[in-house]
Design an enzyme around this catalytic site. Structure first.
Site, short mmCIF file in Angstrom:
data_model
loop_
_atom_site.label_atom_id
_atom_site.label_comp_id
_atom_site.label_asym_id
_atom_site.label_seq_id
_atom_site.Cartn_x
_atom_site.Cartn_y
_atom_site.Cartn_z
N ALA A 161 -3.74 3.57 1.70
CA ALA A 161 -4.55 3.76 2.56
C ALA A 161 -5.90 4.40 2.64
O ALA A 161 -5.74 5.69 1.85
CB ALA A 161 -4.02 4.25 3.96
N ARG A 201 -2.25 -5.14 9.01
CA ARG A 201 -0.89 -4.73 8.87
C ARG A 201 -0.38 -4.57 10.40
O ARG A 201 -1.14 -3.74 11.00
CB ARG A 201 -0.64 -3.80 7.80
CG ARG A 201 0.62 -3.26 7.49
CD ARG A 201 0.70 -2.30 6.30
NE ARG A 201 1.59 -3.16 5.38
CZ ARG A 201 2.74 -2.74 4.59
NH1 ARG A 201 2.67 -1.21 4.55
NH2 ARG A 201 3.20 -3.03 3.65
N THR A 215 0.41 5.45 -0.17
CA THR A 215 -0.51 6.83 -0.08
C THR A 215 0.05 7.62 -1.10
O THR A 215 1.38 7.89 -1.33
CB THR A 215 -0.54 7.42 1.15
OG1 THR A 215 -1.03 6.48 2.06
CG2 THR A 215 -1.21 8.79 1.29
N TYR A 231 -0.78 4.85 13.15
CA TYR A 231 -1.94 5.22 12.98
C TYR A 231 -2.93 4.69 14.39
O TYR A 231 -2.47 4.14 14.96
CB TYR A 231 -2.66 4.92 11.70
CG TYR A 231 -1.79 5.61 10.46
CD1 TYR A 231 -1.83 7.18 10.46
CD2 TYR A 231 -1.00 4.92 9.55
CE1 TYR A 231 -1.03 7.67 9.34
CE2 TYR A 231 -0.14 5.50 8.61
CZ TYR A 231 -0.16 6.88 8.41
OH TYR A 231 0.51 7.49 7.45
N GLN A 277 -6.65 -1.62 1.02
CA GLN A 277 -6.27 -1.21 2.48
C GLN A 277 -7.05 -0.18 3.22
O GLN A 277 -7.44 0.77 2.45
CB GLN A 277 -4.79 -0.79 2.70
CG GLN A 277 -4.33 -0.59 3.92
CD GLN A 277 -2.94 -0.09 4.20
OE1 GLN A 277 -2.56 1.21 3.65
NE2 GLN A 277 -1.96 -0.71 4.90
N PRO A 327 0.79 -1.14 -0.03
CA PRO A 327 0.04 -0.21 -0.10
C PRO A 327 0.94 1.31 0.06
O PRO A 327 1.86 1.41 0.82
CB PRO A 327 -0.81 -0.23 1.22
CG PRO A 327 -0.86 -1.65 1.65
CD PRO A 327 0.79 -2.16 1.04
C1 FMN Z 1 5.21 6.96 -0.96
C2 FMN Z 1 4.81 6.03 0.20
C3 FMN Z 1 3.48 5.87 0.74
C4 FMN Z 1 3.22 5.01 1.75
N1 FMN Z 1 1.87 4.85 1.93
C5 FMN Z 1 1.50 3.80 2.73
C6 FMN Z 1 0.18 3.30 2.91
O1 FMN Z 1 -0.86 3.91 2.50
N2 FMN Z 1 -0.24 2.26 3.89
C7 FMN Z 1 0.77 1.51 4.32
O2 FMN Z 1 0.62 0.62 5.18
N3 FMN Z 1 2.02 1.91 4.17
C8 FMN Z 1 2.56 2.62 3.38
N4 FMN Z 1 3.71 3.00 3.02
C9 FMN Z 1 4.85 1.97 3.73
C10 FMN Z 1 5.32 1.02 2.58
O3 FMN Z 1 3.90 0.20 2.12
C11 FMN Z 1 6.28 -0.02 3.12
O4 FMN Z 1 5.73 -0.67 4.22
C12 FMN Z 1 7.66 0.75 3.36
O5 FMN Z 1 7.76 1.87 2.50
C13 FMN Z 1 8.69 -0.26 3.28
O6 FMN Z 1 8.84 -1.01 2.16
P1 FMN Z 1 9.83 -0.75 1.08
O7 FMN Z 1 11.24 -0.90 1.67
O8 FMN Z 1 9.47 -1.80 0.14
O9 FMN Z 1 9.52 0.67 0.48
C14 FMN Z 1 4.22 3.95 2.30
C15 FMN Z 1 5.42 4.21 1.59
C16 FMN Z 1 5.84 4.84 0.69
C17 FMN Z 1 7.26 5.17 0.23
#
Ligand code: FMN
Length: 377
Positions: free
Chosen positions: A68, A239, A35, A191, A111, A33
């Protein structure tokens, strides 16, 4: 989409099919997910969202998850231009996005989200609610148009807690009714649910505060209600994380004992999946041989999604083959290259992540969360 190329043999677990509940995934790679704040002011899904979710669906992922999405017209929204699933118009606006993703033959999960205290933009009401009246750490995220400290929330009442639980269940029903294949509840990253789990944001003296058995009770209430809201064949999950968008240092004070209780209790509900978000990566925690994702799998016995710095396919394959998770979710790697699975399968180098990719109007570079992330990397 059938993927082909040398990567299929090089990463056999990553490219093996899997199942989440009744939903079949062509491979183990999931879009985490993210945002993007590209909905309308009143939370309707837009054509821009059709575009970026279609791009993922064409990229060869086994499953795409939405950003989200807030659950009610009260305190759940956390960011301006965040999408919602709180009313008929919002629900209906997702149909075009779902049709586009399904048109590519890829399953699509929503999500669902309640901001609690970490709220920097709400179209519906003033103020914020949280387990306790504790001002969130850090500063609002400027890539989502926030600035300065967060407002101090007021303590949520017991009636409001019941309303929020019912709101998660109603949002789940709405999501499935409009065509999503499954629902992930955002219980992580600072959150409202995570505010209950976290010692310094939960100063309650009732049976939702204090020991870990109490601090996890809100997760259990929500997930029991969400599980009961839809047919048992529909995948629903939660999550979980230690770190937060506004605090990348928090670690569960009880270590593996906390993990046993949190994941054990979720395991008792049964028929859920768990997605562990680890901003800092999937290294072993608490002196054990497993990451938090691996501990979730060990202590819950549930289907498990591992997440955090798994964009190197060798690392994703290791996490899968060593029991850290049944699936891997990628965020920044997917944002950088929506065709990551297709390219890895073909033996082609994917485009690497750059902070400027997050939002064309702003970069992550001067946010507190991003500075902390860089310091940790
Ligand atoms: C731009 C951006 C937006 C994110 N928005 C959400 C979100 O809406 N919901 C969520 O559970 N995690 C969100 N995350 C966290 C990611 O889903 C993920 O858990 C985190 O970036 C670590 O994974 P990665 O190393 O693959 O980036 C966001 C991360 C980024 C970079």
């Amino acid at each position: 989409m059938t993927l082909s190329g040398p990567g299929i043999e090089a990463y056999p677990t990553l490219f093996s099919p899997g199942k989440l509940g009744s939903v079949a995934l062509a491979n183990r790679a999931i879009v985490s997910p993210m945002t993007r704040t590209s909905a309308t002011d009143d939370g309707l899904a837009t054509d821009q969202m059709v575009d970026y979710y279609t791009e993922y669906a064409r990229g060869g992922w086994g499953l795409v998850a939405t950003e989200a999405t807030y659950i009610d017209e009260k305190y759940s929204q956390g960011y301006n231009n965040q999408p919602g699933i709180a009313n008929d118009a919002q629900q209906e606006s997702w149909r075009k996005v779902i049709d586009a993703v399904h048109g590519e033959g890829v399953p699509f999960f929503m999500q669902i989200f309640h901001a609690g205290a970490v709220n920097q933009g709400n179209h519906w009401v003033e103020g914020s609610i949280a387990p306790s009246a504790v001002q969130p750490k850090g500063e609002q995220i400027d890539r989502y148009n926030g600035s300065g400290p967060f407002q101090t929330p007021r303590e949520i009442s017991r009636d409001e807690m019941d309303e929020v639980v019912a709101g998660y269940a109603a949002a789940t029903r709405r999501a499935i009714e409009v065509g999503f294949d499954g629902v992930e509840v955002h219980g992580a990253n600072g959150y409202i649910m995570d505010q209950f789990l976290t010692t310094y944001t939960n100063q309650r003296t009732d049976d939702y505060g204090g020991v870990i058995e109490n601090r996890v009770r809100f997760h259990i209430d929500v997930m029991t209600a969400v599980r009961a809201a839809v047919d048992p064949a529909v995948p629903v999950g939660v999550r979980i994380s230690q770190t937060k968008v506004n605090d990348l240092e928090y670690s569960w004070p009880g270590g593996d004992d906390d993990a046993q209780i949190v994941f054990g209790k979720l395991g008792q509900i049964g028929n859920l999946f768990i997605d562990v978000s680890a901003h800092l990566g999937c290294a072993p925690v608490f002196g054990t041989d497993k990451s938090l994702a691996g501990l979730a799998k060990r202590h819950s016995g549930l289907t498990q999604i591992a997440n955090g710095k798994l964009h190197d396919p060798a690392e994703a394959e290791r996490a899968l083959s060593q029991g850290e998770g049944d699936f891997v979710a990628l965020a920044k790697g997917a944002l950088a290259d929506p065709a990551w699975p297709r390219k890895i399968a073909a033996g082609v180098e994917p485009i690497p992540f750059d902070p400027g990719m997050v939002n064309p109007l702003a970069t992550l570079a001067n946010t507190v969360a991003w500075r902390q992330l860089q310091a940790a990397e």
